[in-house]
Design a protein around this motif. Sequence first.
Motif, PDB file in Angstrom:
ATOM      1  N   SER A 179       0.716  -1.384  -0.563  1.00 30.78           N
ATOM      2  CA  SER A 179       0.330   0.135  -0.468  1.00 30.78           C
ATOM      3  C   SER A 179       0.403   1.406   0.065  1.00 30.78           C
ATOM      4  O   SER A 179       1.439   1.675   1.127  1.00 30.78           O
ATOM      5  CB  SER A 179      -0.869  -0.127   1.279  1.00 30.78           C
ATOM      6  N   ALA A 180       0.573   1.735  -1.141  1.00 31.31           N
ATOM      7  CA  ALA A 180       1.521   3.308  -1.191  1.00 31.31           C
ATOM      8  C   ALA A 180       1.118   4.089   0.084  1.00 31.31           C
ATOM      9  O   ALA A 180       1.738   4.474   0.425  1.00 31.31           O
ATOM     10  CB  ALA A 180       1.369   4.122  -2.456  1.00 31.31           C
ATOM     11  N   PHE A 181      -0.439   4.305   0.119  1.00 34.02           N
ATOM     12  CA  PHE A 181      -0.964   5.183   1.570  1.00 34.02           C
ATOM     13  C   PHE A 181      -0.187   4.520   2.850  1.00 34.02           C
ATOM     14  O   PHE A 181       0.440   5.328   4.052  1.00 34.02           O
ATOM     15  CB  PHE A 181      -2.498   4.682   1.583  1.00 34.02           C
ATOM     16  N   SER A 182      -0.129   2.932   3.408  1.00 35.70           N
ATOM     17  CA  SER A 182       0.803   2.625   4.415  1.00 35.70           C
ATOM     18  C   SER A 182       2.363   3.110   4.222  1.00 35.70           C
ATOM     19  O   SER A 182       2.351   3.764   5.396  1.00 35.70           O
ATOM     20  CB  SER A 182       0.779   0.958   4.661  1.00 35.70           C
ATOM     21  N   ARG A 183       2.783   3.179   2.986  1.00 36.62           N
ATOM     22  CA  ARG A 183       4.126   3.280   2.663  1.00 36.62           C
ATOM     23  C   ARG A 183       4.612   4.848   3.208  1.00 36.62           C
ATOM     24  O   ARG A 183       5.279   5.307   4.173  1.00 36.62           O
ATOM     25  CB  ARG A 183       5.109   3.135   1.465  1.00 36.62           C
ATOM     26  N   GLN A 184       3.510   5.460   2.850  1.00 39.25           N
ATOM     27  CA  GLN A 184       3.675   6.998   3.559  1.00 39.25           C
ATOM     28  C   GLN A 184       3.449   6.931   4.609  1.00 39.25           C
ATOM     29  O   GLN A 184       4.089   7.897   5.020  1.00 39.25           O
ATOM     30  CB  GLN A 184       2.527   8.082   2.773  1.00 39.25           C
ATOM     31  N   LEU A 185       2.385   6.720   5.386  1.00 36.20           N
ATOM     32  CA  LEU A 185       2.235   6.831   6.956  1.00 36.20           C
ATOM     33  C   LEU A 185       3.163   6.133   7.712  1.00 36.20           C
ATOM     34  O   LEU A 185       4.116   7.346   8.751  1.00 36.20           O
ATOM     35  CB  LEU A 185       1.310   5.602   7.405  1.00 36.20           C
ATOM     36  N   VAL A 186       4.852   4.957   7.391  1.00 42.06           N
ATOM     37  CA  VAL A 186       5.378   4.820   7.625  1.00 42.06           C
ATOM     38  C   VAL A 186       6.630   6.149   7.662  1.00 42.06           C
ATOM     39  O   VAL A 186       7.900   6.425   9.007  1.00 42.06           O
ATOM     40  CB  VAL A 186       5.316   3.944   7.371  1.00 42.06           C
ATOM     41  N   ARG A 187       6.714   6.620   6.170  1.00 41.65           N
ATOM     42  CA  ARG A 187       7.916   7.671   6.035  1.00 41.65           C
ATOM     43  C   ARG A 187       7.452   9.028   6.865  1.00 41.65           C
ATOM     44  O   ARG A 187       8.092   9.750   7.358  1.00 41.65           O
ATOM     45  CB  ARG A 187       7.404   7.875   4.534  1.00 41.65           C
ATOM     46  N   SER A 188       6.426   9.101   6.911  1.00 38.09           N
ATOM     47  CA  SER A 188       5.558  10.237   7.876  1.00 38.09           C
ATOM     48  C   SER A 188       6.348  10.137   9.601  1.00 38.09           C
ATOM     49  O   SER A 188       7.337  10.645   9.998  1.00 38.09           O
ATOM     50  CB  SER A 188       4.238  10.655   7.331  1.00 38.09           C
ATOM     51  N   ALA A 189       5.653   8.675   9.572  1.00 34.09           N
ATOM     52  CA  ALA A 189       6.363   8.430  11.391  1.00 34.09           C
ATOM     53  C   ALA A 189       7.125   9.279  11.155  1.00 34.09           C
ATOM     54  O   ALA A 189       8.283   9.126  12.443  1.00 34.09           O
ATOM     55  CB  ALA A 189       5.040   7.279  11.234  1.00 34.09           C
ATOM     56  N   LEU A 190       8.473   7.542  10.813  1.00 34.82           N
ATOM     57  CA  LEU A 190       9.385   8.033  11.110  1.00 34.82           C
ATOM     58  C   LEU A 190      10.566   8.864  10.391  1.00 34.82           C
ATOM     59  O   LEU A 190      11.392   9.359  11.121  1.00 34.82           O
ATOM     60  CB  LEU A 190      10.650   6.491  10.403  1.00 34.82           C
ATOM     61  N   GLY A 191      10.464   9.685   9.833  1.00 32.52           N
ATOM     62  CA  GLY A 191      10.293  10.977   9.098  1.00 32.52           C
ATOM     63  C   GLY A 191      10.754  12.118  10.617  1.00 32.52           C
ATOM     64  O   GLY A 191      11.325  12.845  10.302  1.00 32.52           O
ATOM     65  N   GLY A 192       9.175  11.631  11.117  1.00 32.04           N
ATOM     66  CA  GLY A 192       8.741  12.817  12.238  1.00 32.04           C
ATOM     67  C   GLY A 192      10.756  12.717  13.069  1.00 32.04           C
ATOM     68  O   GLY A 192      10.307  13.781  14.354  1.00 32.04           O
ATOM     69  N   PHE A 193      10.970  11.472  13.016  1.00 30.55           N
ATOM     70  CA  PHE A 193      12.028  11.191  14.195  1.00 30.55           C
ATOM     71  C   PHE A 193      13.557  11.682  13.410  1.00 30.55           C
ATOM     72  O   PHE A 193      14.879  11.239  13.980  1.00 30.55           O
ATOM     73  CB  PHE A 193      12.179   9.972  14.718  1.00 30.55           C
TER      74      PHE A 193
END
Length: 183
Positions: free
Chosen positions: A17-31
């Motif tokens: 899921s591109a949406f799930s990948r983007q959520l993970v990127r955003s979550a980890l990118g926040g750190f």
Amino acid sequence: MSSTRAQALSLVLGDQSAFSRQLVRSALGGFGMRRIEDCRDGFEVIEAVTRNPPGVVLIDQDLPGLDAAEVTRMLRRQAHTAMVPVVVMSGAPSRGVVLATILAGAYEFVAKPFSARTLFDRVSRAGLVPRNFIRTKTFFGPAPYDPALRASLEAQARELTSDAVPGIDEAFAPTPARELVAI
């Protein structure tokens, strides 16, 4: 856990899921984690990790092509990817799914939905905290956290080799490539 060291980790992210990948990127990118390569299926994960082994592989349990357990077993069979930490995510974290993932050689398992902090902590721990590896006739991977499962695998490993098997609390020692065997 050093945030600066975790930010420097490279990550291969596998989720259909591109949406799930983007959520993970955003979550980890926040750190501060930014070195993330996206993959849509198990075959792409194998290709990306084989080409350039990352600090951590983060994959969804239900990847198309090859599921997380199959990807993990394949990585454990290749000398240059055998020690790469694998973290598996799943929206259906049944006991059987978690156990199959761990027995395939995954470092960590994280249930969806997860908080950004939980995901960052699991990925960071996998990439920064070394673990002893255990080899038996049917298993090669990091020593499980569960004491009963760990003791069972260590006993099997002792039977397999005449060499002493390092205790779980000893310093991490990578397995030389010449010792890798197909499992």
